[in-house]
Design a protein around this motif. Structure first.
Motif, short mmCIF file in Angstrom:
data_model
loop_
_atom_site.label_atom_id
_atom_site.label_comp_id
_atom_site.label_asym_id
_atom_site.label_seq_id
_atom_site.Cartn_x
_atom_site.Cartn_y
_atom_site.Cartn_z
N SER A 162 0.82 -1.20 0.00
CA SER A 162 0.00 0.00 0.00
C SER A 162 0.85 1.25 0.00
O SER A 162 0.36 2.34 0.13
N SER A 163 2.17 1.10 -0.10
CA SER A 163 3.02 2.29 -0.06
C SER A 163 3.84 2.39 -1.34
O SER A 163 5.04 2.59 -1.31
N ALA A 164 3.14 2.23 -2.47
CA ALA A 164 3.82 2.23 -3.76
C ALA A 164 4.63 3.51 -3.97
O ALA A 164 5.63 3.51 -4.68
N GLY A 165 4.21 4.58 -3.32
CA GLY A 165 4.86 5.85 -3.55
C GLY A 165 6.21 5.98 -2.86
O GLY A 165 7.01 6.82 -3.22
N ALA A 168 9.37 6.03 -5.01
CA ALA A 168 9.53 7.11 -5.96
C ALA A 168 10.09 8.37 -5.31
O ALA A 168 10.69 9.20 -5.97
N VAL A 169 9.93 8.47 -4.03
CA VAL A 169 10.26 9.73 -3.36
C VAL A 169 11.74 10.10 -3.42
O VAL A 169 12.07 11.24 -3.72
N GLY A 185 9.77 15.14 3.90
CA GLY A 185 8.31 15.22 3.98
C GLY A 185 7.67 14.12 3.15
O GLY A 185 6.73 13.48 3.56
N GLY A 186 8.23 13.91 1.97
CA GLY A 186 7.68 12.90 1.08
C GLY A 186 7.74 11.53 1.70
O GLY A 186 6.78 10.77 1.70
N ILE A 188 8.00 10.76 4.82
CA ILE A 188 7.08 10.67 5.95
C ILE A 188 5.66 10.52 5.43
O ILE A 188 4.90 9.70 5.89
N GLY A 189 5.38 11.31 4.39
CA GLY A 189 4.03 11.27 3.84
C GLY A 189 3.63 9.88 3.43
O GLY A 189 2.65 9.33 3.91
N ALA A 190 4.44 9.28 2.57
CA ALA A 190 4.07 7.97 2.05
C ALA A 190 4.03 6.95 3.18
O ALA A 190 3.16 6.10 3.25
N SER A 192 3.41 7.42 6.32
CA SER A 192 2.27 7.52 7.23
C SER A 192 0.98 7.13 6.53
O SER A 192 0.05 6.68 7.16
N VAL A 193 0.96 7.27 5.20
CA VAL A 193 -0.20 6.78 4.46
C VAL A 193 -0.28 5.27 4.63
O VAL A 193 -1.32 4.70 4.94
N ALA A 196 -1.27 4.44 8.10
CA ALA A 196 -2.70 4.65 8.33
C ALA A 196 -3.49 3.49 7.74
O ALA A 196 -4.47 3.04 8.31
N GLN B 331 -8.22 8.38 4.64
CA GLN B 331 -7.59 7.37 5.49
C GLN B 331 -8.28 7.17 6.81
O GLN B 331 -8.11 6.17 7.46
N ALA B 349 -4.03 3.27 -0.61
CA ALA B 349 -3.12 2.92 -1.69
C ALA B 349 -3.16 3.96 -2.79
O ALA B 349 -2.12 4.36 -3.33
N ALA B 352 -1.25 6.95 -1.59
CA ALA B 352 0.19 6.71 -1.51
C ALA B 352 0.80 6.78 -2.91
O ALA B 352 1.85 7.40 -3.12
N GLY B 356 3.54 9.46 -4.50
CA GLY B 356 4.80 9.09 -5.13
C GLY B 356 4.92 9.71 -6.51
O GLY B 356 5.94 10.32 -6.84
N ALA B 366 3.71 15.26 -2.10
CA ALA B 366 3.89 14.19 -1.13
C ALA B 366 3.99 14.74 0.28
O ALA B 366 3.50 14.14 1.23
N LYS B 367 4.60 15.87 0.37
CA LYS B 367 4.77 16.48 1.68
C LYS B 367 3.41 16.73 2.32
O LYS B 367 3.19 16.49 3.49
N GLY B 370 0.78 13.00 3.16
CA GLY B 370 0.75 12.05 4.25
C GLY B 370 0.49 12.66 5.60
O GLY B 370 0.21 11.95 6.56
#
Lengths: 221, 393
Positions: A162-165, A168-169, A185-186, A188-190, A192-193, A196, B331, B349, B352, B356, B366-367, B370
């Motif tokens: 679920s964290s495909a992103g 890429a970061v 940030g990126g 962390i973002g992915a 935490s997604v 979650a 989410q 998904a 996310a 990316g 992205a910042k 999430g």
């Protein structure tokens, strides 16, 4: 606790059945949002003038139209009536859950009685992805996000992924004026997604249907 | 399975007794527990535990302090439209000290407070309503010869948990607006430790009740965000779940009170609605539980952001709101009980992947994506600025 008290005071009526759209709806959708842009949105403080109205990726899905729309004030997924099984009439403003291969997403139904039925699209459903869209520096960046969203939406997710992103970061070049924060940030973002997803989606398999069923039973409906 | 366990409870004698006590039907009582459990985002089965706890457990002793406030929080609890909500609250807790509701006065009341604090040492809930004046040694609010600061510290020392109810107790609220002549401050700053806050002017009594029932059932308060707000009630922007949201995205705005757009129920953003920068569950449980489907936006008035520090009582009502990023929208479980559901793996998904892709395209998306609680971030930043300011001075 009477749940029936908690309904909005104003409930719009059910709109007339939407006409099925035969051809690619992109142009009609764009025309409508260009009108909205000029009429009510262009002077608002949160819009991103680097972006233009653009519909992309529209395709048939279960007989109806699914695609994405970029405007200077949002990037949303859209479902438009195409005579298929995905579409159903809902009052304006009503939320509904729609199942896609990737999972269930929440869409908001809308019906604009003022829209031109021939050249625009009065009835549609959308799933807010980004609003506002200040984070996109260019139209290309927004396009990339929109197409990625559509791709993931319609392809079944690989098991346990679920964290495909996240991968890429690191490729991201640091944006001027922002230092190294986009990178961190990126990530962390992915992360935490994904977190979650694990936290919220994992331990509660399908609470919706059974809860609803429960309420119906309890409420005697 | 949870359903059947709850249905079995319908035969339970203690449940029957509880519902008789509350003047509800057993069915209503169980339905209420189920709704509350769903609101709190608890897993299946929790509703039965809650029903059991409300029916059988010893009611927690509550000391309720009033400082700089209008008693609106208490009013909203006692005058909730749901005819049973205030009964429930008064049944679920043992209100051992409450200046507005006490029949006694003077020394008798203070004696009752001391007795309750002694009898329930380390077990009682302290609920604080109203801001605490800190200027000039706190002399601007005195009760029984003690300043609010002294009284608060005294009562908080042996409390199991402290709940700040209303915006005044949460961060200072209305009394703390400029020029803040009395130095009105929130509870957590005076105590120097985080407390659970239930901001709102007034806050929804349902949110208070859910918090207390969580305490009663599980012995702890529900999970909170950086500002101490229970996540079940304050993790979503008003804008996100607003019934007028579709009007906003389609550019249909009311421009003036009473104009055509206003009469048609269009979006109130241009009239100064603070929904896009205010975290609260008003659109779903309806502000103040005033009944009849009414809440400010529902009856045509812009949200004034009463739950949000820096927005409510600070920004003029007509001022256009700052649009907070509302990602990630999917989410967290929605707060509408009857439609409540955990977020699907799928929705996370999508987000996310979008994060990316957008980051790869050089965007800052992205910042933003999430970070689940934008408010927390803003707050942290403010905190940083504040502490560096202090350090500078």
């Amino acid at each position: 606790m009477n749940q029936r008290l908690r309904v909005p005071a104003f409930r719009p009526p059910l709109p007339p059945p939407a006409a099925a759209i035969a051809d690619d709806p992109s142009q009609r959708l764009e025309a409508m949002y260009r009108r909205i842009w000029a009429a009510g949105m262009c002077d608002l403080p949160f819009v991103n003038p680097a972006l233009a109205v653009e519909a992309l990726g529209f395709r048939r899905w279960q007989g109806d139209w699914v695609g994405a729309l970029i405007t200077p004030w949002f990037l949303n997924l859209f479902i438009l009536p195409g005579g298929g099984t995905l579409w159903s009439e809902l009052p304006s403003g009503e939320r509904c859950k729609v199942a896609f291969p990737v999972g269930t997403l929440e869409f908001i139904a809308d019906h604009d009685a003022a829209a031109d039925a021939e050249r625009e699209i009065p009835a549609y459903r959308y799933c807010p992805l980004f609003a506002p869209v200040g984070q996109f520096a260019t139209q290309d960046a927004a396009r990339g996000a929109a197409l990625a969203a559509l791709e993931v939406l319609l392809a079944p997710p690989p098991a346990g992924e679920s964290s495909a992103g996240a991968e890429a970061v690191p490729a991201l070049p640091a944006t001027p004026g922002e230092g190294a924060t986009p990178l961190a940030g990126g990530a962390i973002g992915a992360a935490s997604v994904a977190e979650a997803a694990g936290e919220r989606g994992g331990p509660e398999p399908r609470p919706d249907s059974s809860r609803r069923a429960f309420f119906r039973r309890v409420a005697g409906r | 399975m949870a359903d059947t366990s709850l249905l079995k409870l319908e035969e339970d004698e203690s449940i029957a007794a509880a519902s008789r006590r509350l003047g509800m039907s057993r069915r209503e009582f169980l339905q209420f527990c189920a709704a509350m459990s769903a609101t709190l985002g608890l897993p299946q089965g929790a509703e039965a535990a809650m029903a059991g706890a409300v029916a059988a457990k010893k009611r927690p002793s509550v000391i309720w302090l009033h400082f700089q406030e209008c008693t609106g929080c208490t009013e909203s609890i006692l005058r909730a439209e749901h005819p049973t909500l205030e009964k429930l609250i008064l049944d679920v807790i043992s209100l051992d000290y409450h200046e507005t509701l006490f029949a006694a006065a003077g020394h008798q009341v203070e004696a009752a407070r001391h007795a309750a604090m002694k009898a329930n040492k380390g077990q009682y809930l302290l609920v604080v309503e109203g801001a605490i004046p800190t200027r000039d040694g706190g002399i601007y609010c005195k009760i029984g010869g003690k300043t609010a600061i002294e009284l608060l510290n005294e009562c908080a020392a042996d409390a199991a948990a402290v709940i700040a109810i209303g915006s005044c107790a949460s961060w200072g609220g209305m009394p703390s607006t400029d020029p803040n002549p009395t130095g009105a401050t929130g509870v957590s700053k005076v105590l120097g430790k985080p407390v659970v806050t239930i901001p709102g002017c007034p806050p929804n009594p349902y949110n208070f009740l859910s918090t207390v029932v969580h305490f009663l059932t599980f012995g702890s308060l529900p999970p909170v965000d950086e500002l101490g707000r229970p996540k079940f009630a304050y993790s979503r922007l008003v804008h996100e779940n607003c019934e007028r949201r579709a009007h906003f995205d389609a550019g249909r705005f009311a421009m003036d009170f009473g104009d055509e757009g206003h009469r048609k129920g269009y979006c109130l953003y241009k009239l100064g609605c603070k929904g896009p920068e205010t975290y609260a569950n008003c659109p779903t449980v309806l502000f103040g539980d005033a009944g009849g489907g009414t809440w400010p936006v529902g009856c045509g008035h812009p949200c004034i952001g009463c739950t949000e520090e820096g927005v409510g009582f600070q920004k003029p009502i007509h001022m256009v709101a700052k649009l907070k990023n509302i990602e990630p929208p999917l989410q967290y479980p929605r707060i509408v009980e009857e439609k409540g559901t955990g977020a699907t793996l799928g929705s996370a998904a999508v987000l996310a992947a979008v994060a990316g892709a957008a980051a790869g395209a050089g965007a800052m998306v992205a910042k933003n994506l999430g970070l689940s609680h934008q408010a927390e971030e803003a707050e942290r930043e403010k905190e940083r600025a504040r502490s560096s300011e202090k350090a500078g001075v």
